[in-house]
Design an enzyme around this catalytic site. Sequence first.
Site, PDB file in Angstrom:
ATOM      1  N   HIS A  55     -68.782  97.279 -14.012  1.00  0.00           N
ATOM      2  CA  HIS A  55     -68.177  97.409 -15.339  1.00  0.00           C
ATOM      3  C   HIS A  55     -69.047  98.293 -16.230  1.00  0.00           C
ATOM      4  O   HIS A  55     -69.959  97.793 -16.904  1.00  0.00           O
ATOM      5  CB  HIS A  55     -68.019  96.027 -15.968  1.00  0.00           C
ATOM      6  CG  HIS A  55     -67.178  95.095 -15.155  1.00  0.00           C
ATOM      7  ND1 HIS A  55     -67.643  94.465 -14.024  1.00  0.00           N
ATOM      8  CD2 HIS A  55     -65.897  94.699 -15.309  1.00  0.00           C
ATOM      9  CE1 HIS A  55     -66.680  93.719 -13.514  1.00  0.00           C
ATOM     10  NE2 HIS A  55     -65.607  93.841 -14.269  1.00  0.00           N
ATOM     11  N   HIS A  95     -69.826  90.264 -17.108  1.00  0.00           N
ATOM     12  CA  HIS A  95     -69.381  91.436 -16.338  1.00  0.00           C
ATOM     13  C   HIS A  95     -70.158  92.685 -16.747  1.00  0.00           C
ATOM     14  O   HIS A  95     -70.258  93.630 -15.976  1.00  0.00           O
ATOM     15  CB  HIS A  95     -67.865  91.650 -16.488  1.00  0.00           C
ATOM     16  CG  HIS A  95     -67.418  91.903 -17.886  1.00  0.00           C
ATOM     17  ND1 HIS A  95     -67.141  90.885 -18.771  1.00  0.00           N
ATOM     18  CD2 HIS A  95     -67.194  93.055 -18.567  1.00  0.00           C
ATOM     19  CE1 HIS A  95     -66.757  91.414 -19.931  1.00  0.00           C
ATOM     20  NE2 HIS A  95     -66.788  92.727 -19.832  1.00  0.00           N
ATOM     21  N   HIS A 286     -63.475  99.958 -18.499  1.00  0.00           N
ATOM     22  CA  HIS A 286     -63.899  98.548 -18.484  1.00  0.00           C
ATOM     23  C   HIS A 286     -64.520  98.122 -17.152  1.00  0.00           C
ATOM     24  O   HIS A 286     -65.644  97.639 -17.129  1.00  0.00           O
ATOM     25  CB  HIS A 286     -62.722  97.612 -18.810  1.00  0.00           C
ATOM     26  CG  HIS A 286     -62.972  96.205 -18.350  1.00  0.00           C
ATOM     27  ND1 HIS A 286     -63.692  95.304 -19.088  1.00  0.00           N
ATOM     28  CD2 HIS A 286     -62.649  95.569 -17.185  1.00  0.00           C
ATOM     29  CE1 HIS A 286     -63.786  94.174 -18.415  1.00  0.00           C
ATOM     30  NE2 HIS A 286     -63.163  94.301 -17.261  1.00  0.00           N
ATOM     31  N   GLU A 435     -64.951  68.440 -24.810  1.00  0.00           N
ATOM     32  CA  GLU A 435     -65.606  68.165 -23.524  1.00  0.00           C
ATOM     33  C   GLU A 435     -66.171  69.421 -22.883  1.00  0.00           C
ATOM     34  O   GLU A 435     -67.268  69.418 -22.324  1.00  0.00           O
ATOM     35  CB  GLU A 435     -64.612  67.499 -22.550  1.00  0.00           C
ATOM     36  CG  GLU A 435     -64.103  66.137 -22.976  1.00  0.00           C
ATOM     37  CD  GLU A 435     -62.923  66.216 -23.931  1.00  0.00           C
ATOM     38  OE1 GLU A 435     -62.441  67.334 -24.223  1.00  0.00           O
ATOM     39  OE2 GLU A 435     -62.468  65.151 -24.407  1.00  0.00           O
ATOM     40  N   HIS A 497     -54.493  58.911 -18.048  1.00  0.00           N
ATOM     41  CA  HIS A 497     -55.920  58.631 -18.197  1.00  0.00           C
ATOM     42  C   HIS A 497     -56.567  58.119 -16.910  1.00  0.00           C
ATOM     43  O   HIS A 497     -57.777  57.913 -16.869  1.00  0.00           O
ATOM     44  CB  HIS A 497     -56.131  57.594 -19.311  1.00  0.00           C
ATOM     45  CG  HIS A 497     -55.997  58.168 -20.685  1.00  0.00           C
ATOM     46  ND1 HIS A 497     -54.917  58.926 -21.068  1.00  0.00           N
ATOM     47  CD2 HIS A 497     -56.818  58.115 -21.768  1.00  0.00           C
ATOM     48  CE1 HIS A 497     -55.072  59.300 -22.320  1.00  0.00           C
ATOM     49  NE2 HIS A 497     -56.213  58.834 -22.774  1.00  0.00           N
TER      50      HIS A 497
HETATM   51  C1  LIG Z   1     -62.827  82.768 -17.709  1.00  0.00           C
HETATM   52  C2  LIG Z   1     -62.620  84.189 -17.271  1.00  0.00           C
HETATM   53  N1  LIG Z   1     -61.387  84.674 -17.184  1.00  0.00           N
HETATM   54  C3  LIG Z   1     -61.178  85.932 -16.750  1.00  0.00           C
HETATM   55  C4  LIG Z   1     -62.213  86.717 -16.379  1.00  0.00           C
HETATM   56  C5  LIG Z   1     -61.975  88.109 -15.814  1.00  0.00           C
HETATM   57  N2  LIG Z   1     -62.370  89.106 -16.847  1.00  0.00           N
HETATM   58  C6  LIG Z   1     -63.540  89.736 -16.796  1.00  0.00           C
HETATM   59  S1  LIG Z   1     -63.800  90.693 -18.145  1.00  0.00           S
HETATM   60  C7  LIG Z   1     -62.310  90.273 -18.802  1.00  0.00           C
HETATM   61  C8  LIG Z   1     -61.872  90.717 -20.157  1.00  0.00           C
HETATM   62  C9  LIG Z   1     -62.466  91.966 -20.564  1.00  0.00           C
HETATM   63  O1  LIG Z   1     -62.378  92.151 -21.920  1.00  0.00           O
HETATM   64  P1  LIG Z   1     -63.630  92.015 -22.855  1.00  0.00           P
HETATM   65  O2  LIG Z   1     -64.128  90.642 -22.790  1.00  0.00           O
HETATM   66  O3  LIG Z   1     -63.240  92.521 -24.162  1.00  0.00           O
HETATM   67  O4  LIG Z   1     -64.705  92.929 -22.185  1.00  0.00           O
HETATM   68  P2  LIG Z   1     -64.804  94.518 -22.269  1.00  0.00           P
HETATM   69  O5  LIG Z   1     -63.470  95.053 -21.867  1.00  0.00           O
HETATM   70  O6  LIG Z   1     -65.147  94.842 -23.663  1.00  0.00           O
HETATM   71  O7  LIG Z   1     -65.853  94.856 -21.279  1.00  0.00           O
HETATM   72  C10 LIG Z   1     -61.637  89.405 -17.959  1.00  0.00           C
HETATM   73  C11 LIG Z   1     -60.275  88.886 -18.226  1.00  0.00           C
HETATM   74  C12 LIG Z   1     -63.510  86.171 -16.488  1.00  0.00           C
HETATM   75  N3  LIG Z   1     -64.593  86.867 -16.144  1.00  0.00           N
HETATM   76  N4  LIG Z   1     -63.685  84.923 -16.966  1.00  0.00           N
END
Ligand SMILES: Cc1ncc(C[n+]2csc(CCOP(=O)(O)OP(=O)(O)O)c2C)c(N)n1
Length: 690
Positions: A55, A95, A286, A435, A497
């Site tokens: 990324h 990421h 991204h 939680e 529950h």
């Molecule tokens: C709980 C979760 N859901 C989905 C993902 C897969 N995922 C990785 S980055 C991302 C979204 C990217 O958008 P953003 O957070 O704005 O990061 P940017 O594009 O700015 O790098 C997703 C859906 C993840 N890592 N964690």
Amino acid sequence: MTKPDRIIAASAALAQPSRFPATATSPAARAEHDRMANAIRALTMDAVEQAKAGHPGLPMGAADIATVLFTRFLKFDPTDPAWPDRDRFVLSAGHGSMLLYALLHLLGYEGMTIDEIKRFRQIGSLTPGHPEYHHTPGVETTTGPLGQGLANAVGMAIAERHLATLFGSDIVDHTTYVLASDGDLMEGISQEAIALAGHLKLKKLIVLFDDNGISIDGPLALADSVDQVRRFESAGWAATRIDGHDPAAIAAALEAAKKSDRPSLIACRTTIGFGAPTKGGTEKSHGSPLGAEEIAATRAKLGWTSPAFEIPAAILEPWRAAGRRGTPARQAWEMRLAALDPKMRAEFERRARGDLGQSLAAAVAAVKQKLAEAPKEIATRSASEFALEALVPALPEMIGGSADLTSSNNTRTKSMKVLSAADYSGRFIHYGVREHGMAAAMNGMALHGGIIPYSGTFLVFSDYCRPAIRLAALMGQRVIHAMTHDSIGLGEDGPTHQPVEHLAALRAIPNLKVFRPCDAVETIECWQLALESNNGPSVLALTRQNVPQLRLGFDADNRSASGAYELIAAEGGAAAVSLFATGSEVAIAVAAQKLLAARGVRARVVSVPCFELFLAAADAERAAITGNAAVNVAVEAGIRQGWDAIIGSDGTFVGMTGFGASGPYKELYQHFGITPQAVAEAALVRLGKS
Ligand SMILES: Cc1ncc(C[n+]2csc(CCOP(=O)(O)OP(=O)(O)O)c2C)c(N)n1
């Protein structure tokens, strides 16, 4: 130099925060900043390209923020990544791992060589796809599942405030910084985390929001229109919005945040993939390599002339200087620690190491002694409270809590003060109905060090904690969840529950210990084992309903330590039947044994308080405990899944096959056929004696 002189000299060195004054706007300073930030961008592009995966967008967009933070604000020392009083930096948007790896390399963390950057995302490298705690020095928590890091940081900030009240601000005085993305803030857990942080006025928590308006699907506007500044403000935070590519604005916002009496959000407007001429500002930067052509064009646009993976000395040197910036501060801290009252220092060091100290064994023995003298027929949640009354005073590092079920979970002992914004010295946290945020904050406390967090909720809501429990297991963190109301035995609240599949689901998580004690004695034993498990989390599944004490007399041994053991042997010869059970169903197995005896069938009862410990035992020990009766029957008020490993696929299981129902618990056990008669009958059928 005398010791105090050295302390003053070292402190003075720290007082020169950097080569960049906070108001640095001179063209030369700006140019140097740009070159340093571009080093992050170049390493990121090249590593992702070489790995053919990763990324690049976030590190390239957040490079300016990170450069200002790491060269001018963050207190750390690459020569001692575990220095207890370092500032914490949490890359919640895991990421964007290349941001962290590039920083660790540029700042001179040992081991994070350029070769490791070249091996980005390769097996065994220090640069896995997402940052992994313990694997890479300098990584404070494992991130990747969005939102978790932010909530971990709340726990770290709580830990800092609490420990500062005990050891003083000379020893504990650090800030927790988070870099969070749109995705982090869209996740529900973020609301739990920010609400708790705002409520607790965690002023030393600073979130830098990489406000780039892009996520995987495209512009954020496709799915989100929250005003994050107002959202955080409404949760009690100081919040501001700045240009995330303006180093002076970033520095000014950080200065202001450090003076705030509340946690701070700095929403930094950035361009994802900053510098990439066609892919920058779009989702195309991204999560995939930019490609050779775009990389060449980015280099040209940024004025970066060095070949791949090469950082010119004139740029590397100021980065390394920034890395050396914290050494005097750490040395000064070490001198302050050395000057501390020896007892207090020893206690600080013990807690930082995670050692339990001497008092645990005595506390456990005292509880067992009392139970031997006056056996208790109580719910295991009450037995847990009885255990905690001894453990909490013995282990000051235990910080308890509950997600708004304090009187149901029995996790607050009589002496425990509440940890609040007005008094961080308290040891009990009202997490609210949160939680997931609770479990993730507990991970942050454990990661911070000096604390063993435990908490409570209903076992059925372990589903709400599961992503954080999984990460605790992955990171090997000692967090303990006391989860009560562990079966249909909770009765009238009904199937919403009543956990049915939860024991099996939790047992499926590697490196998590799931304890289900059968009585008050096993409950203290399981608490002891959970506390001694300093390389992973534990769940204690506890009953709402009373259970008889089955372990009578004093037994110094922790019999639960083998995960399973013969509670009652067959009378008068070899057993024809082995009855295995956990928790409240052990008493049912014991009653079934008597019914079988009345029918002339010899049976033994094996209590199985912890599958994981049992399955990890040596083959011979496991075989001896399993025994070689012709018939194995297991009874547990949950689903069968997982039991085959103990009773074999030809074993008989008495338990649940679907959801529970609302009703008085004794009637429910009858209704679902989890009774001594049913267990005995199942064994007789297998023996052909029914
Ligand atoms: C709980 C979760 N859901 C989905 C993902 C897969 N995922 C990785 S980055 C991302 C979204 C990217 O958008 P953003 O957070 O704005 O990061 P940017 O594009 O700015 O790098 C997703 C859906 C993840 N890592 N964690």
